[in-house]
Design a protein around this motif. Structure first.
Motif, mmCIF file in Angstrom:
data_model
loop_
_atom_site.group_PDB
_atom_site.id
_atom_site.type_symbol
_atom_site.label_atom_id
_atom_site.label_comp_id
_atom_site.label_asym_id
_atom_site.label_seq_id
_atom_site.Cartn_x
_atom_site.Cartn_y
_atom_site.Cartn_z
ATOM 1 N N THR A 28 32.107 16.634 44.798
ATOM 2 C CA THR A 28 32.960 16.540 43.614
ATOM 3 C C THR A 28 32.632 17.672 42.635
ATOM 4 O OG1 THR A 28 33.186 14.154 43.877
ATOM 5 C CG2 THR A 28 33.643 15.046 41.701
ATOM 6 N N GLY A 29 31.354 17.967 42.491
ATOM 7 C CA GLY A 29 30.947 19.076 41.633
ATOM 8 C C GLY A 29 31.452 20.417 42.130
ATOM 9 N N LEU A 30 31.410 20.612 43.443
ATOM 10 C CA LEU A 30 31.921 21.865 44.010
ATOM 11 C C LEU A 30 33.410 22.030 43.700
ATOM 12 C CD1 LEU A 30 30.161 21.864 47.488
ATOM 13 C CD2 LEU A 30 29.831 23.543 45.661
ATOM 14 N N PHE A 31 34.170 20.974 43.944
ATOM 15 C CA PHE A 31 35.603 21.055 43.671
ATOM 16 C C PHE A 31 35.860 21.171 42.170
ATOM 17 C CE2 PHE A 31 35.986 19.891 48.043
ATOM 18 C CZ PHE A 31 37.180 20.462 48.447
ATOM 19 N N ARG A 33 34.250 22.905 40.124
ATOM 20 C CA ARG A 33 34.112 24.310 39.714
ATOM 21 C C ARG A 33 35.465 25.023 39.784
ATOM 22 N NH1 ARG A 33 30.758 27.398 38.290
ATOM 23 N NH2 ARG A 33 29.988 28.552 40.054
ATOM 24 N N ALA A 34 36.419 24.442 40.489
ATOM 25 C CA ALA A 34 37.764 25.007 40.573
ATOM 26 C C ALA A 34 38.714 24.301 39.605
ATOM 27 C CB ALA A 34 38.288 24.901 42.007
ATOM 28 N N GLY A 35 38.171 23.435 38.745
ATOM 29 C CA GLY A 35 38.992 22.770 37.739
ATOM 30 C C GLY A 35 38.899 21.256 37.822
ATOM 31 N N GLN A 36 39.209 20.614 36.716
ATOM 32 C CA GLN A 36 39.104 19.150 36.632
ATOM 33 C C GLN A 36 40.037 18.451 37.611
ATOM 34 O OE1 GLN A 36 36.751 17.410 34.885
ATOM 35 N NE2 GLN A 36 37.531 15.718 36.123
ATOM 36 N N ARG A 37 41.232 18.980 37.786
ATOM 37 C CA ARG A 37 42.175 18.372 38.731
ATOM 38 C C ARG A 37 41.574 18.323 40.120
ATOM 39 N NH1 ARG A 37 45.684 19.996 42.438
ATOM 40 N NH2 ARG A 37 47.526 18.745 42.867
ATOM 41 N N ARG A 38 40.914 19.402 40.530
ATOM 42 C CA ARG A 38 40.282 19.435 41.863
ATOM 43 C C ARG A 38 39.128 18.448 41.937
ATOM 44 N NH1 ARG A 38 41.671 24.198 44.729
ATOM 45 N NH2 ARG A 38 41.013 23.168 46.612
ATOM 46 N N ALA A 39 38.361 18.304 40.864
ATOM 47 C CA ALA A 39 37.266 17.324 40.840
ATOM 48 C C ALA A 39 37.828 15.911 40.982
ATOM 49 C CB ALA A 39 36.455 17.449 39.561
ATOM 50 N N GLU A 43 37.132 13.212 44.058
ATOM 51 C CA GLU A 43 36.679 11.822 43.882
ATOM 52 C C GLU A 43 37.561 10.857 44.663
ATOM 53 O OE1 GLU A 43 36.356 10.809 39.763
ATOM 54 O OE2 GLU A 43 34.594 12.073 39.473
ATOM 55 N N VAL A 44 38.868 11.044 44.575
ATOM 56 C CA VAL A 44 39.804 10.191 45.318
ATOM 57 C C VAL A 44 39.578 10.367 46.812
ATOM 58 C CG1 VAL A 44 42.252 9.824 45.864
ATOM 59 C CG2 VAL A 44 41.529 10.128 43.481
ATOM 60 N N TRP A 45 39.470 11.615 47.257
ATOM 61 C CA TRP A 45 39.279 11.893 48.680
ATOM 62 C C TRP A 45 37.986 11.284 49.212
ATOM 63 C CZ3 TRP A 45 40.441 17.776 48.032
ATOM 64 C CH2 TRP A 45 41.818 17.987 47.938
ATOM 65 N N ARG A 75 39.385 21.183 53.851
ATOM 66 C CA ARG A 75 39.396 21.156 52.385
ATOM 67 C C ARG A 75 38.385 22.144 51.814
ATOM 68 N NH1 ARG A 75 39.693 14.591 52.070
ATOM 69 N NH2 ARG A 75 41.961 14.441 52.149
ATOM 70 N N LEU A 76 37.193 22.158 52.390
ATOM 71 C CA LEU A 76 36.161 23.092 51.928
ATOM 72 C C LEU A 76 36.554 24.532 52.226
ATOM 73 C CD1 LEU A 76 33.035 21.034 52.985
ATOM 74 C CD2 LEU A 76 33.663 21.642 50.628
ATOM 75 N N ALA A 77 37.163 24.764 53.387
ATOM 76 C CA ALA A 77 37.621 26.121 53.734
ATOM 77 C C ALA A 77 38.678 26.591 52.733
ATOM 78 C CB ALA A 77 38.168 26.151 55.159
ATOM 79 N N ASP A 78 39.596 25.703 52.382
ATOM 80 C CA ASP A 78 40.622 26.056 51.400
ATOM 81 C C ASP A 78 39.989 26.372 50.043
ATOM 82 O OD1 ASP A 78 42.559 25.613 53.328
ATOM 83 O OD2 ASP A 78 43.149 23.648 52.546
ATOM 84 N N LEU A 79 39.004 25.571 49.647
ATOM 85 C CA LEU A 79 38.320 25.799 48.382
ATOM 86 C C LEU A 79 37.651 27.172 48.356
ATOM 87 C CD1 LEU A 79 37.302 24.658 45.618
ATOM 88 C CD2 LEU A 79 35.282 23.857 46.886
#
Length: 140
Positions: A28-31, A33-39, A43-45, A75-79
């Motif tokens: 969740t922290g990694l995502f 870093r790309a913005g709150q929406r991604r975080a 969390e949902v995922w 998902r991680l590759a896309d990030l």
């Protein structure tokens, strides 16, 4: 990127272990870093991942984990594709998470590494058909 493969596999392996909360917080922290929406999405995922694995019959748990590992790898590759500066953070998180996994959950984690412009095809627990034309390279 091997960190993406290792991270996706380790995250799916961490569900229902002592490493899960750390895995969930880390991804969740990694995502994030790309913005709150991604975080928020992460969390949902993660909640969906844990629920789906928990709901799977025992005889289907490995298949479900493998499928969800591939989902998380993508998902991680896309990030990392969108935010290349996160590549090293993903690598560190994945390595740490793999160390936290109990041996019983790390036995099925797959890591595939292709280097030097190699093309690699992997189908853990599945099948794949590849038609290769020497000299041709797939479009990036």
């Amino acid at each position: 990127m091997s960190a993406v493969a290792a991270g996706g596999s380790a995250l799916a392996g961490a569900v229902a272990t002592d490493a899960w909360q750390s895995a969930r917080t880390g991804v969740t922290g990694l995502f994030g870093r790309a913005g709150q929406r991604r975080a928020d999405l992460a969390e949902v995922w993660t909640d969906q991942t844990a629920a789906e694995i928990a709901a799977a019959p025992a005889e289907q748990q490995v298949e479900v984990r493998q499928r969800l590992a591939r989902v998380w790898q993508q998902r991680l590759a896309d990030l990392v594709e969108e935010h290349p500066e996160l590549g090293e953070e993903v690598r560190v998180w994945a390595a740490d998470l793999r160390q936290r996994l109990p041996a019983s959950e790390s036995k099925w984690v797959n890591t595939f590494i292709a280097t030097d412009n190699a093309t690699q095809y992997n189908a853990p627990g599945g099948s794949i058909t590849v038609t290769n034309h020497p000299g041709e390279r797939p479009a990036s």
